[in-house]
Scaffold this motif. Structure first.
Motif, mmCIF file in Angstrom:
data_model
loop_
_atom_site.group_PDB
_atom_site.id
_atom_site.type_symbol
_atom_site.label_atom_id
_atom_site.label_comp_id
_atom_site.label_asym_id
_atom_site.label_seq_id
_atom_site.Cartn_x
_atom_site.Cartn_y
_atom_site.Cartn_z
ATOM 1 N N HIS A 229 0.831 -1.206 0.000
ATOM 2 C CA HIS A 229 0.000 0.000 0.000
ATOM 3 C C HIS A 229 0.866 1.256 0.000
ATOM 4 O O HIS A 229 0.573 2.223 -0.715
ATOM 5 C CB HIS A 229 -0.936 -0.014 1.213
ATOM 6 N N LEU A 230 1.925 1.257 0.804
ATOM 7 C CA LEU A 230 2.811 2.424 0.821
ATOM 8 C C LEU A 230 3.424 2.650 -0.556
ATOM 9 O O LEU A 230 3.516 3.795 -1.029
ATOM 10 C CB LEU A 230 3.896 2.231 1.876
ATOM 11 N N LYS A 231 3.858 1.576 -1.208
ATOM 12 C CA LYS A 231 4.419 1.718 -2.549
ATOM 13 C C LYS A 231 3.367 2.260 -3.526
ATOM 14 O O LYS A 231 3.689 3.038 -4.432
ATOM 15 C CB LYS A 231 4.931 0.370 -3.040
ATOM 16 N N ALA A 232 2.121 1.835 -3.333
ATOM 17 C CA ALA A 232 1.057 2.266 -4.244
ATOM 18 C C ALA A 232 0.742 3.756 -4.107
ATOM 19 O O ALA A 232 0.402 4.411 -5.103
ATOM 20 C CB ALA A 232 -0.208 1.441 -3.986
ATOM 21 N N VAL A 233 0.838 4.300 -2.895
ATOM 22 C CA VAL A 233 0.506 5.717 -2.703
ATOM 23 C C VAL A 233 1.710 6.626 -2.940
ATOM 24 O O VAL A 233 1.549 7.844 -3.059
ATOM 25 C CB VAL A 233 -0.071 5.981 -1.298
ATOM 26 N N ALA A 234 2.897 6.050 -3.022
ATOM 27 C CA ALA A 234 4.110 6.860 -3.168
ATOM 28 C C ALA A 234 4.048 7.824 -4.358
ATOM 29 O O ALA A 234 4.493 8.973 -4.251
ATOM 30 C CB ALA A 234 5.338 5.962 -3.263
ATOM 31 N N PRO A 235 3.504 7.409 -5.532
ATOM 32 C CA PRO A 235 3.459 8.351 -6.660
ATOM 33 C C PRO A 235 2.606 9.593 -6.397
ATOM 34 O O PRO A 235 2.740 10.594 -7.118
ATOM 35 C CB PRO A 235 2.856 7.501 -7.795
ATOM 36 N N LYS A 236 1.746 9.545 -5.387
ATOM 37 C CA LYS A 236 0.897 10.706 -5.078
ATOM 38 C C LYS A 236 1.646 11.775 -4.291
ATOM 39 O O LYS A 236 1.131 12.883 -4.111
ATOM 40 C CB LYS A 236 -0.319 10.259 -4.273
ATOM 41 N N LEU A 237 2.825 11.454 -3.807
ATOM 42 C CA LEU A 237 3.567 12.370 -2.957
ATOM 43 C C LEU A 237 4.393 13.319 -3.815
ATOM 44 O O LEU A 237 5.165 12.881 -4.668
ATOM 45 C CB LEU A 237 4.473 11.575 -2.011
ATOM 46 N N ARG A 238 4.241 14.602 -3.609
ATOM 47 C CA ARG A 238 4.895 15.601 -4.451
ATOM 48 C C ARG A 238 6.150 16.196 -3.820
ATOM 49 O O ARG A 238 6.935 16.830 -4.497
ATOM 50 C CB ARG A 238 3.913 16.749 -4.751
ATOM 51 N N ALA A 239 6.326 16.026 -2.525
ATOM 52 C CA ALA A 239 7.438 16.667 -1.837
ATOM 53 C C ALA A 239 8.771 16.150 -2.372
ATOM 54 O O ALA A 239 8.938 14.948 -2.612
ATOM 55 C CB ALA A 239 7.350 16.430 -0.332
ATOM 56 N N LYS A 240 9.726 17.057 -2.534
ATOM 57 C CA LYS A 240 11.071 16.665 -2.932
ATOM 58 C C LYS A 240 11.683 15.832 -1.817
ATOM 59 O O LYS A 240 11.648 16.222 -0.650
ATOM 60 C CB LYS A 240 11.926 17.899 -3.189
ATOM 61 N N GLY A 241 12.217 14.677 -2.162
ATOM 62 C CA GLY A 241 12.773 13.786 -1.150
ATOM 63 C C GLY A 241 11.786 12.762 -0.651
ATOM 64 O O GLY A 241 12.133 11.912 0.177
ATOM 65 N N ALA A 242 10.542 12.819 -1.149
ATOM 66 C CA ALA A 242 9.516 11.882 -0.680
ATOM 67 C C ALA A 242 9.879 10.442 -1.024
ATOM 68 O O ALA A 242 9.610 9.530 -0.244
ATOM 69 C CB ALA A 242 8.157 12.245 -1.277
ATOM 70 N N GLY A 243 10.480 10.230 -2.187
ATOM 71 C CA GLY A 243 10.853 8.870 -2.576
ATOM 72 C C GLY A 243 11.851 8.253 -1.611
ATOM 73 O O GLY A 243 11.713 7.085 -1.213
ATOM 74 N N ASP A 244 12.850 9.040 -1.203
ATOM 75 C CA ASP A 244 13.829 8.535 -0.235
ATOM 76 C C ASP A 244 13.184 8.305 1.126
ATOM 77 O O ASP A 244 13.539 7.359 1.842
ATOM 78 C CB ASP A 244 14.991 9.516 -0.097
ATOM 79 N N ALA A 245 12.237 9.163 1.481
ATOM 80 C CA ALA A 245 11.536 8.997 2.754
ATOM 81 C C ALA A 245 10.722 7.701 2.759
ATOM 82 O O ALA A 245 10.712 6.964 3.754
ATOM 83 C CB ALA A 245 10.618 10.195 3.009
ATOM 84 N N VAL A 246 10.067 7.408 1.651
ATOM 85 C CA VAL A 246 9.297 6.170 1.543
ATOM 86 C C VAL A 246 10.222 4.970 1.663
ATOM 87 O O VAL A 246 9.892 3.976 2.331
ATOM 88 C CB VAL A 246 8.510 6.136 0.218
ATOM 89 N N GLU A 247 11.380 5.040 1.046
ATOM 90 C CA GLU A 247 12.330 3.931 1.130
ATOM 91 C C GLU A 247 12.771 3.701 2.578
ATOM 92 O O GLU A 247 12.915 2.556 3.014
ATOM 93 C CB GLU A 247 13.550 4.226 0.249
ATOM 94 N N MET A 248 12.955 4.764 3.334
ATOM 95 C CA MET A 248 13.308 4.622 4.747
ATOM 96 C C MET A 248 12.187 3.929 5.512
ATOM 97 O O MET A 248 12.421 3.048 6.337
ATOM 98 C CB MET A 248 13.614 5.986 5.363
ATOM 99 N N LEU A 249 10.966 4.318 5.233
ATOM 100 C CA LEU A 249 9.819 3.718 5.922
ATOM 101 C C LEU A 249 9.635 2.252 5.536
ATOM 102 O O LEU A 249 9.114 1.461 6.326
ATOM 103 C CB LEU A 249 8.548 4.506 5.604
ATOM 104 N N LEU A 250 10.072 1.887 4.336
ATOM 105 C CA LEU A 250 9.955 0.497 3.877
ATOM 106 C C LEU A 250 11.048 -0.408 4.437
ATOM 107 O O LEU A 250 10.964 -1.625 4.293
ATOM 108 C CB LEU A 250 9.995 0.444 2.348
ATOM 109 N N THR A 251 12.065 0.182 5.062
ATOM 110 C CA THR A 251 13.189 -0.619 5.524
ATOM 111 C C THR A 251 13.440 -0.510 7.020
ATOM 112 O O THR A 251 14.286 -1.240 7.548
ATOM 113 C CB THR A 251 14.481 -0.213 4.793
ATOM 114 N N ARG A 252 12.721 0.360 7.724
ATOM 115 C CA ARG A 252 12.971 0.578 9.148
ATOM 116 C C ARG A 252 11.709 0.371 9.962
ATOM 117 O O ARG A 252 10.609 0.710 9.527
ATOM 118 C CB ARG A 252 13.515 1.980 9.391
ATOM 119 N N ASP A 253 11.890 -0.139 11.158
ATOM 120 C CA ASP A 253 10.766 -0.335 12.067
ATOM 121 C C ASP A 253 10.055 0.977 12.356
ATOM 122 O O ASP A 253 8.825 1.033 12.403
ATOM 123 C CB ASP A 253 11.272 -0.953 13.383
#
Length: 294
Positions: A229-253
């Motif tokens: 679900h997080l991967k699916a909503v990631a394209p909706k995020l416009r903030a610069k750096g959002a992609g890296d932030a999502v990757e952190m959330l996908l790999t950390r508790d």
């Protein structure tokens, strides 16, 4: 993590469940419990081979679970929330305290591929040669190897519970051909089990493995759709750096907004946006010093 990939069943909506006969059987003898732990470990191996399981995140959350168990062994009262705070709210120059340090040791142990060098970084109190000797103490099937490594460490270093459990889990991973450690034993063992030896310790390890494998399968089934679900909503995020932030959330508790690669206000807004989208959860229940994760 290297597992046999099972792409031909990746279209299933859920991960395969642990067979009921593994979880409901009442086994008393070492032979029977060993059979059940083998079945549980085989099923776990299949589940961990699924591409949709967020491997790094799963290991990080299991590291937290193992740290909580170890802290309880020491007679301390810190639980998951306190352990997260002790690590994720550290400021430069701060010390994490004994409980936080236990969590950090487990995190360091699971974040890199297994090698004597990486284990030496996680367990700096011991020489690399000593770590290799302890790992070589195990022979036979995975859980037997783990019990032998556990006994070898605790015989020579009776207070090194955390190190012993990390090396026991490493022995299991090596026996199964996994290239990264998955914390399994700590959460299933009791403090008294660590003082057992021989067949008694092996029996305790087999029982711990059954209960822990069931929990890891459950956690994998919980995290897989959350990650999707997080991967699916990631394209909706416009903030610069959002992609890296999502990757952190996908790999950390858990993550604190201040650690995300965005300005503080933008990071907080991103986390709130992800909560509103149902993609992440706020983990503390606080109004300030919040932490977020799947």
């Amino acid at each position: 993590m290297t597992f046999a990939r099972l792409d031909h069943i990746s279209d299933l909506d859920t991960l395969p469940r642990m067979p009921a006969w593994v979880t409901s059987a009442r086994a008393e003898t070492l032979e029977d419990v060993a059979f059940l732990s083998g079945a549980a470990l085989n099923h776990l191996h299949v589940v961990l081979g699924r591409a949709e399981v967020p491997q790094a995140l799963l290991r990080d959350r299991l590291a937290l679970r193992a740290a909580e168990a170890c802290v309880a062994f020491f007679g301390r009262s810190e639980r998951v929330g306190e352990l997260r705070d002790a690590v994720h709210l550290l400021r430069p120059g701060d010390l994490p305290g004994p409980a936080g340090e236990t969590f950090l040791v487990w995190r360091r142990a699971v974040e890199r591929s297994i090698s004597i060098k990486s284990l030496g970084r996680a367990l700096p109190a011991f020489e690399s040669g000593q770590i290799a000797t302890w790992l070589d103490a195990g022979r036979g099937a995975p859980v037997t190897r783990a019990a032998m490594a556990l006994e070898a460490v605790l015989t020579e270093a009776p207070r090194a519970d955390v190190s012993a459990l990390i090396l026991a889990d490493t022995a299991i991973a090596q026996a199964l051909g996994w290239d990264q450690l998955v914390p399994l034993l700590a959460a299933g063992l009791k403090r008294a089990d660590l003082r057992k030896r021989g067949d008694d310790l092996r029996l305790a390890c087999h029982r711990a493995l059954v209960s822990s494998a069931v929990e890891v399968v459950r956690l994998s089934a919980d995290l897989a759709p959350r990650a999707a679900h997080l991967k699916a909503v990631a394209p909706k995020l416009r903030a610069k750096g959002a992609g890296d932030a999502v990757e952190m959330l996908l790999t950390r508790d858990a993550v604190a907004p201040s650690t995300l690669p965005l300005p503080d206000r933008a990071a907080r807004r991103l986390c709130e946006r992800l909560v509103a989208l149902g993609a992440v959860r706020e983990l503390t229940g606080r109004d300030t010093f919040r932490l977020y994760g799947l």
